[in-house]
Design a protein around this motif. Structure first.
Motif, PDB file in Angstrom:
ATOM      1  N   PHE A  26       0.791  -1.204  -0.020  1.00 41.04           N
ATOM      2  CA  PHE A  26      -0.079   0.139   0.134  1.00 41.04           C
ATOM      3  C   PHE A  26       0.891   1.146   0.066  1.00 41.04           C
ATOM      4  N   LYS A  27       0.559   2.073  -0.916  1.00 42.16           N
ATOM      5  CA  LYS A  27       1.056   3.547  -1.043  1.00 42.16           C
ATOM      6  C   LYS A  27       0.182   4.253  -1.679  1.00 42.16           C
ATOM      7  N   LYS A  28       0.138   5.743  -1.313  1.00 39.35           N
ATOM      8  CA  LYS A  28      -0.736   6.758  -1.679  1.00 39.35           C
ATOM      9  C   LYS A  28      -0.467   6.713  -3.472  1.00 39.35           C
ATOM     10  N   ASN A  29      -1.631   6.370  -4.031  1.00 32.15           N
ATOM     11  CA  ASN A  29      -1.450   6.522  -5.796  1.00 32.15           C
ATOM     12  C   ASN A  29      -2.821   7.344  -6.090  1.00 32.15           C
ATOM     13  N   ASN A  30      -2.723   8.002  -7.301  1.00 33.31           N
ATOM     14  CA  ASN A  30      -3.820   8.467  -7.830  1.00 33.31           C
ATOM     15  C   ASN A  30      -4.489   7.501  -8.647  1.00 33.31           C
ATOM     16  N   ILE A  31      -5.731   6.929  -8.195  1.00 34.54           N
ATOM     17  CA  ILE A  31      -6.534   5.910  -8.951  1.00 34.54           C
ATOM     18  C   ILE A  31      -6.950   6.164 -10.133  1.00 34.54           C
ATOM     19  N   ILE A  32      -7.030   7.445 -10.382  1.00 37.02           N
ATOM     20  CA  ILE A  32      -7.360   7.838 -11.984  1.00 37.02           C
ATOM     21  C   ILE A  32      -6.132   7.698 -12.846  1.00 37.02           C
TER      22      ILE A  32
END
Length: 175
Positions: free
Chosen positions: A26-32
């Motif tokens: 898990f890492k912060k990602n832009n799902i768009i």
């Protein structure tokens, strides 16, 4: 014989992927961005199918494993393309459309994929996500199982349904 070898090879590869599914990183990602990458890639498979992507934000950050979610979206969009291709074999002038919408709410992210293909032949969600269950003549029955596992590992849920004109997939990720 070559076709059978290729089918067996694909089955072995999918089984292998399913059996050694790693834990998500898990890492912060832009799902768009993850969706856009897969849409661009898959839009090359059949340029006669229009893929429309609607979003209410330019960026939706989500703690996820970008590789696994990418695999998930790739599989779902590819399934829509295959369903549309199957339907267009019977009607050459048929225009395939896939609509993908993502909405960020206060406590969840909602993703809907609509296509105007054949829909699900068996609408029992439990069967559709069961390993080795397939309604495709060349399917392994692992694609939706892998998708379900990835979504579940990301604290999400998936609902598959038929529409009057194809299939609908709804994914909800809790934040």
């Amino acid at each position: 014989i070559n076709n059978q070898i290729k089918q067996i090879e694909n089955l072995v590869n999918e089984f292998s992927d399913f059996a050694r599914m790693p834990k998500p990183m898990f890492k912060k990602n832009n799902i768009i961005s993850i969706l856009n990458i897969n849409i661009k890639l898959l839009s090359k498979i059949n340029t006669n199918i229009e893929i429309l992507f609607k979003q209410n934000k330019d960026e939706i950050n989500f703690d996820c494993d970008s590789e696994q979610l990418g695999r998930c979206f790739f599989n779902l969009i590819k399934n829509s393309i295959e369903s549309i291709n199957e339907k267009s074999e019977k009607n050459i002038s048929f225009k395939g459309i896939i609509e993908i919408a993502i909405t960020k709410r206060k406590d969840y992210i909602n993703i809907i994929i609509l296509d105007n293909g054949n829909g699900f032949k068996n609408l029992n969600n439990k069967d559709l996500i069961k390993p080795y269950y397939t309604t495709k003549k060349n399917g392994s029955g692992l694609g939706l199982s892998i998708v379900n596992k990835i979504i579940s590992d990301h604290n999400g849920s998936i609902k598959l349904s038929n529409t009057n004109n194809g299939a609908k997939i709804e994914i909800i990720f809790s934040k």
